[in-house]
Design an enzyme around this catalytic site. Sequence first.
Site, PDB file in Angstrom:
ATOM      1  N   HIS A 131       2.559   3.667  -4.190  1.00  0.00           N
ATOM      2  CA  HIS A 131       1.525   2.827  -3.561  1.00  0.00           C
ATOM      3  C   HIS A 131       1.885   1.361  -3.339  1.00  0.00           C
ATOM      4  O   HIS A 131       0.975   0.541  -3.210  1.00  0.00           O
ATOM      5  CB  HIS A 131       0.214   2.870  -4.356  1.00  0.00           C
ATOM      6  CG  HIS A 131      -0.280   4.222  -4.678  1.00  0.00           C
ATOM      7  ND1 HIS A 131      -0.758   5.085  -3.729  1.00  0.00           N
ATOM      8  CD2 HIS A 131      -0.364   4.879  -5.865  1.00  0.00           C
ATOM      9  CE1 HIS A 131      -1.135   6.209  -4.318  1.00  0.00           C
ATOM     10  NE2 HIS A 131      -0.889   6.117  -5.608  1.00  0.00           N
ATOM     11  N   GLU A 154       4.367   8.450  -3.543  1.00  0.00           N
ATOM     12  CA  GLU A 154       3.420   8.478  -2.446  1.00  0.00           C
ATOM     13  C   GLU A 154       3.297   7.061  -1.916  1.00  0.00           C
ATOM     14  O   GLU A 154       3.257   6.100  -2.685  1.00  0.00           O
ATOM     15  CB  GLU A 154       2.066   9.065  -2.848  1.00  0.00           C
ATOM     16  CG  GLU A 154       1.425   8.434  -4.046  1.00  0.00           C
ATOM     17  CD  GLU A 154       0.179   9.160  -4.523  1.00  0.00           C
ATOM     18  OE1 GLU A 154       0.175  10.402  -4.575  1.00  0.00           O
ATOM     19  OE2 GLU A 154      -0.789   8.472  -4.847  1.00  0.00           O
ATOM     20  N   ARG A 195       0.633   1.148  -8.277  1.00  0.00           N
ATOM     21  CA  ARG A 195      -0.323   0.118  -7.838  1.00  0.00           C
ATOM     22  C   ARG A 195      -1.592   0.841  -7.419  1.00  0.00           C
ATOM     23  O   ARG A 195      -1.546   1.789  -6.632  1.00  0.00           O
ATOM     24  CB  ARG A 195       0.208  -0.670  -6.630  1.00  0.00           C
ATOM     25  CG  ARG A 195      -0.835  -1.668  -6.090  1.00  0.00           C
ATOM     26  CD  ARG A 195      -0.422  -2.316  -4.776  1.00  0.00           C
ATOM     27  NE  ARG A 195      -0.597  -1.461  -3.632  1.00  0.00           N
ATOM     28  CZ  ARG A 195      -1.711  -1.384  -2.888  1.00  0.00           C
ATOM     29  NH1 ARG A 195      -2.775  -2.082  -3.181  1.00  0.00           N
ATOM     30  NH2 ARG A 195      -1.741  -0.588  -1.849  1.00  0.00           N
ATOM     31  N   ALA A 196      -2.733   0.395  -7.911  1.00  0.00           N
ATOM     32  CA  ALA A 196      -4.010   0.986  -7.496  1.00  0.00           C
ATOM     33  C   ALA A 196      -4.212   0.703  -6.004  1.00  0.00           C
ATOM     34  O   ALA A 196      -4.123  -0.439  -5.566  1.00  0.00           O
ATOM     35  CB  ALA A 196      -5.154   0.390  -8.311  1.00  0.00           C
TER      36      ALA A 196
END
Length: 175
Positions: free
Chosen positions: A51, A72, A17-18
Amino acid sequence: MVINSRHTIIDHTWVWRADHGTGVGWETNRPDYGIRVNGDDVLATGLFVEHFNKYDVQWYGQRGRTIFFQNEKAYDAPNQAAIQNGSIKGYAAYKVADSVTTHEGWGLGSYCYYNVAPTIVQHHGFAAPNRPGVKFHDLLVVSLGGNGQYERVINDTGAPTSGTSTVPSTVVSYP
């Protein structure tokens, strides 16, 4: 991504996911999870999931196995309250459901870089039922430059990440 099928291989998959850049934000492009595995006998090799607003991976299927997981946590969490999971600080990067009796993972890592709210604390990077058939090997969590911290690696096991040093906290074998 949802995996409902049995006997499935997830190979070299990056689910992302941005969470930084133009036109994205915690509420703008909000998905709560990246991968949910419901099928039994699923093997993941080279799994990258990053994300998401809550769990990055949720594993409900029996006899699942993961070989190499990189994660992350979402950079853009606005504050501790936004990631609070009841009384638990944050959502694990990789969560094996309490109903699972057999699961195994090798070489799993999660790091945090909460650049919007660097005081955010994650209780753990990994969460799983504590039973003989659920096993993990070579886990680590890392805080990048002290932008967020982990209290534990898996469940209540493993040392916290420390200060601003980017030194991993590891667990060689769990349980």
